[in-house]
Write a protein that holds these residues in place. Structure first.
Motif, PDB file in Angstrom:
ATOM      1  N   GLY A   1       0.785  -1.226   0.000  1.00 27.08           N
ATOM      2  CA  GLY A   1       0.000   0.000   0.000  1.00 27.08           C
ATOM      3  C   GLY A   1       0.814   1.271   0.000  1.00 27.08           C
ATOM      4  O   GLY A   1       0.251   2.377  -0.094  1.00 27.08           O
ATOM      5  N   ASN A   2       2.150   1.162   0.066  1.00 26.39           N
ATOM      6  CA  ASN A   2       3.007   2.346   0.142  1.00 26.39           C
ATOM      7  C   ASN A   2       4.024   2.445  -0.987  1.00 26.39           C
ATOM      8  O   ASN A   2       4.868   3.346  -0.975  1.00 26.39           O
ATOM      9  CB  ASN A   2       3.777   2.337   1.475  1.00 26.39           C
ATOM     10  N   TYR A   3       3.933   1.536  -1.951  1.00 24.71           N
ATOM     11  CA  TYR A   3       4.925   1.513  -3.032  1.00 24.71           C
ATOM     12  C   TYR A   3       4.217   1.474  -4.378  1.00 24.71           C
ATOM     13  O   TYR A   3       3.270   0.709  -4.562  1.00 24.71           O
ATOM     14  CB  TYR A   3       5.834   0.287  -2.867  1.00 24.71           C
ATOM     15  N   ASN A   4       4.686   2.306  -5.305  1.00 19.97           N
ATOM     16  CA  ASN A   4       4.137   2.345  -6.669  1.00 19.97           C
ATOM     17  C   ASN A   4       2.629   2.587  -6.659  1.00 19.97           C
ATOM     18  O   ASN A   4       1.867   1.952  -7.376  1.00 19.97           O
ATOM     19  CB  ASN A   4       4.457   1.031  -7.407  1.00 19.97           C
ATOM     20  N   VAL A   5       2.191   3.548  -5.871  1.00 18.46           N
ATOM     21  CA  VAL A   5       0.756   3.819  -5.722  1.00 18.46           C
ATOM     22  C   VAL A   5       0.204   4.520  -6.962  1.00 18.46           C
ATOM     23  O   VAL A   5      -0.881   4.203  -7.440  1.00 18.46           O
ATOM     24  CB  VAL A   5       0.492   4.648  -4.449  1.00 18.46           C
ATOM     25  N   ALA A   6       0.952   5.517  -7.476  1.00 15.40           N
ATOM     26  CA  ALA A   6       0.584   6.216  -8.715  1.00 15.40           C
ATOM     27  C   ALA A   6      -0.854   6.747  -8.672  1.00 15.40           C
ATOM     28  O   ALA A   6      -1.665   6.467  -9.553  1.00 15.40           O
ATOM     29  CB  ALA A   6       0.783   5.292  -9.926  1.00 15.40           C
ATOM     30  N   ASP A   7      -1.159   7.523  -7.644  1.00 14.49           N
ATOM     31  CA  ASP A   7      -2.508   8.061  -7.444  1.00 14.49           C
ATOM     32  C   ASP A   7      -2.432   9.580  -7.275  1.00 14.49           C
ATOM     33  O   ASP A   7      -2.546  10.097  -6.162  1.00 14.49           O
ATOM     34  CB  ASP A   7      -3.134   7.404  -6.210  1.00 14.49           C
ATOM     35  N   PRO A   8      -2.253  10.319  -8.372  1.00 14.17           N
ATOM     36  CA  PRO A   8      -2.141  11.779  -8.254  1.00 14.17           C
ATOM     37  C   PRO A   8      -3.372  12.441  -7.651  1.00 14.17           C
ATOM     38  O   PRO A   8      -3.246  13.409  -6.891  1.00 14.17           O
ATOM     39  CB  PRO A   8      -1.923  12.231  -9.704  1.00 14.17           C
ATOM     40  N   ASP A   9      -4.570  11.926  -7.976  1.00 10.44           N
ATOM     41  CA  ASP A   9      -5.790  12.533  -7.437  1.00 10.44           C
ATOM     42  C   ASP A   9      -5.856  12.373  -5.924  1.00 10.44           C
ATOM     43  O   ASP A   9      -6.163  13.326  -5.190  1.00 10.44           O
ATOM     44  CB  ASP A   9      -7.028  11.903  -8.089  1.00 10.44           C
ATOM     45  N   GLY A  10      -5.573  11.164  -5.455  1.00 13.16           N
ATOM     46  CA  GLY A  10      -5.555  10.935  -4.014  1.00 13.16           C
ATOM     47  C   GLY A  10      -4.455  11.741  -3.332  1.00 13.16           C
ATOM     48  O   GLY A  10      -4.632  12.242  -2.214  1.00 13.16           O
TER      49      GLY A  10
END
Length: 509
Positions: free
Chosen positions: A336-345
């Motif tokens: 849950g902390n690596y490679n999340v790639a969630d700009p909106d969040g």
């Protein structure tokens, strides 16, 4: 601590083949490096470039063999350690001379280790565990600790922020005279042109076979010249044209071109290490851990790796600080902390942390390591999508290593590290290292890990350290990557290594 067999097969520093008798003596080699080292004092810098050059001039009490075990170098043997783990008795080799002709003795070692504790980030890391360093007699040094400190011998062996041994009377800060015990001595340095090393005829090598950084160090070459070639594409063209004998840090996309050359051949270390984004936890936008988490949430490690290395032949997506073929590998804290790639969040998280879009995220990087720059470009775009203002500062590597020491100048700097044989060698674990991670959680986890001598218990304690790193984010690992260099086909005795060394190199006539 032993590494798993797969790692040793894939990446061991292979001792030079036993053709020593056939190797020719004489000649000069030219080594193209990524730039000009910021200093020739290896205590004062953690830059790999400094270690690559200076390991030929200066030596440490211990070093690492081809299996990454600590072995003696200037010490006669591994230290005698008391049952309580607090006393280290170190016997020194006899007949060792400095480049000025003086003999090495215990007073030189004591003075040097005291300087290391004061000057070097890794010396400062050990300082809180040290009680005293004293000369027991002319050939014996005793280190007394306040409490057990398992990484001590590895720290004394490392060529980065190194515990080099200098003459007792040559302990200036900053260093004024570059007098070591190494197989080569400094002959001339012309800034931005070359660093010229010449054979030290008074050198006393260890016996036996060459064994990684340990064992025999032969002086076949008359001279070694390190030449700064900052532009990556220029290094590629220089490699293919045969302009240099060894060319360090080539972009991975040049592999096929180098492989097809008639004069040079690629040198690949797989896996080499990992690129990292180091956060400034002391000042600026990234001081707030909530902001660091928002930045991490925005980023795609996969896209950064693809931009930097192109093919998965040269990289792997992996959030564990150590990959699976290391005994230190753990996934603690990664999910849950690596490679999340969630700009909106990330935009929402940054807003909740009080970010108003005004202050820029200052990313400090260099094109001398082209993959750093490519990752910075991708990161900047993701951060902009998340509503961050970005100030990308592209400088030469020497300038970067100077700027990162100033807490007021940056928020993220981009670097990389080889996979180190002892996790305590990771620079960011020390609060004095640029990034300045210094929290109760760091102190609790890192000191518990460092004080434990039992190998099995240390594995579990390392998992606690990695979990703390993911919780407080002093830096972000991007992934694993392989390193590509090149050497002329006429050069013998040079093997793939994280910090290439040339004391066993020779030129085939």
């Amino acid at each position: 601590m032993k590494l798993k067999l797969a790692f040793l097969v894939a990446t061991a520093l292979i001792a030079a083949p036993s053709f020593a008798a056939a190797q020719e003596k004489g000649g000069v080699i030219n080594v193209a490096t990524i730039g000009e080292p910021p200093t020739l004092d290896p205590m004062a810098s953690t830059a790999d470039l400094v270690g690559i050059v200076t390991q030929h001039i200066f030596e440490t009490l211990y070093t690492f063999d081809k299996g990454w075990k600590t072995v003696p170098l200037l010490a006669e043997s591994l230290p005698e350690i008391s049952a309580d783990g607090k006393t280290y008795v170190i016997k020194l080799r006899s007949g060792i001379k400095f480049h000025d002709g003086s003999d090495m003795a215990s007073d030189d070692v004591v003075a040097s280790l005291n300087r290391w504790v004061k000057v070097a980030s890794r010396g400062k890391q050990a300082a809180s565990f040290l009680d005293k360093i004293e000369a027991t007699d002319a050939s014996t040094v005793t280190i007394t600790l306040k409490q057990p400190y398992a990484p001590l011998v590895s720290l004394l062996a490392f060529n980065n922020s190194a515990a080099i041994i200098l003459p007792a009377e040559k302990q200036d800060e900053p260093m004024k005279e570059f007098i070591g015990t190494g197989p080569y001595m400094l002959k001339e340095r012309k800034a931005d042109q070359y660093i010229q090393l010449a054979r030290f005829d008074g050198y006393k090598s260890r016996g036996g076979e060459a064994d990684g950084y340990g064992g025999a160090r032969h002086q076949y070459l008359d001279e070694i010249r390190f030449v700064p070639v900052p532009d990556a594409n220029t290094r590629v063209e220089a490699a293919v044209s045969g302009q240099y004998d060894y060319i360090d840090q080539l972009p991975v996309e040049s592999f096929a071109k180098v492989e097809g050359s008639s004069t040079v051949e690629p040198v690949v270390l797989k896996p080499f290490g990992y690129p990292v984004f180091v956060f400034n936890t002391a000042e600026g936008v990234a001081k707030d851990v909530a902001m660091r988490k928002a930045i991490r949430q925005a980023l795609s490690m996969e896209d950064m790796l693809a931009a930097a290395f192109g093919s998965t032949d040269f990289y792997a997506l992996d959030g564990n600080i150590y990959p699976k073929n290391f005994v230190w590998s753990t996934d603690a804290g990664v999910e849950g902390n690596y490679n999340v790639a969630d700009p909106d969040g990330a935009k929402e998280a940054a807003k909740a942390a009080g970010y108003d879009g005004e202050k820029p995220i200052r990313i400090l990087t260099s094109r001398q390591y082209e993959f750093h720059y490519k990752m910075a470009q991708v990161a900047a775009e993701y951060l902009k999508l998340a509503g961050f203002k970005v100030d990308m500062q592209v400088v030469d590597w020497a300038t970067l290593t100077q700027r990162r020491a100033d807490k007021g100048l940056w928020d993220i700097y981009i670097t990389h590290s080889p996979f180190l044989p002892e996790p305590a060698l990771i620079g960011s674990l020390a609060p004095s290292s640029p990034g300045w991670w210094d929290t109760p959680l760091r102190k609790q986890t890192v000191e518990a890990f460092s004080a434990e001598a039992d190998p099995a218990k240390r594995l579990a304690l390392w998992a606690d350290v990695q979990k703390a790193m993911y919780e407080e984010i002093p830096y972000m690992k991007i992934g694993d990557f392989n390193a590509v260099a090149a050497k002329k086909k006429t050069i013998e005795g040079v093997e793939a290594a994280p910090w290439p060394y040339f004391w066993n190199a020779s030129i085939k006539k």
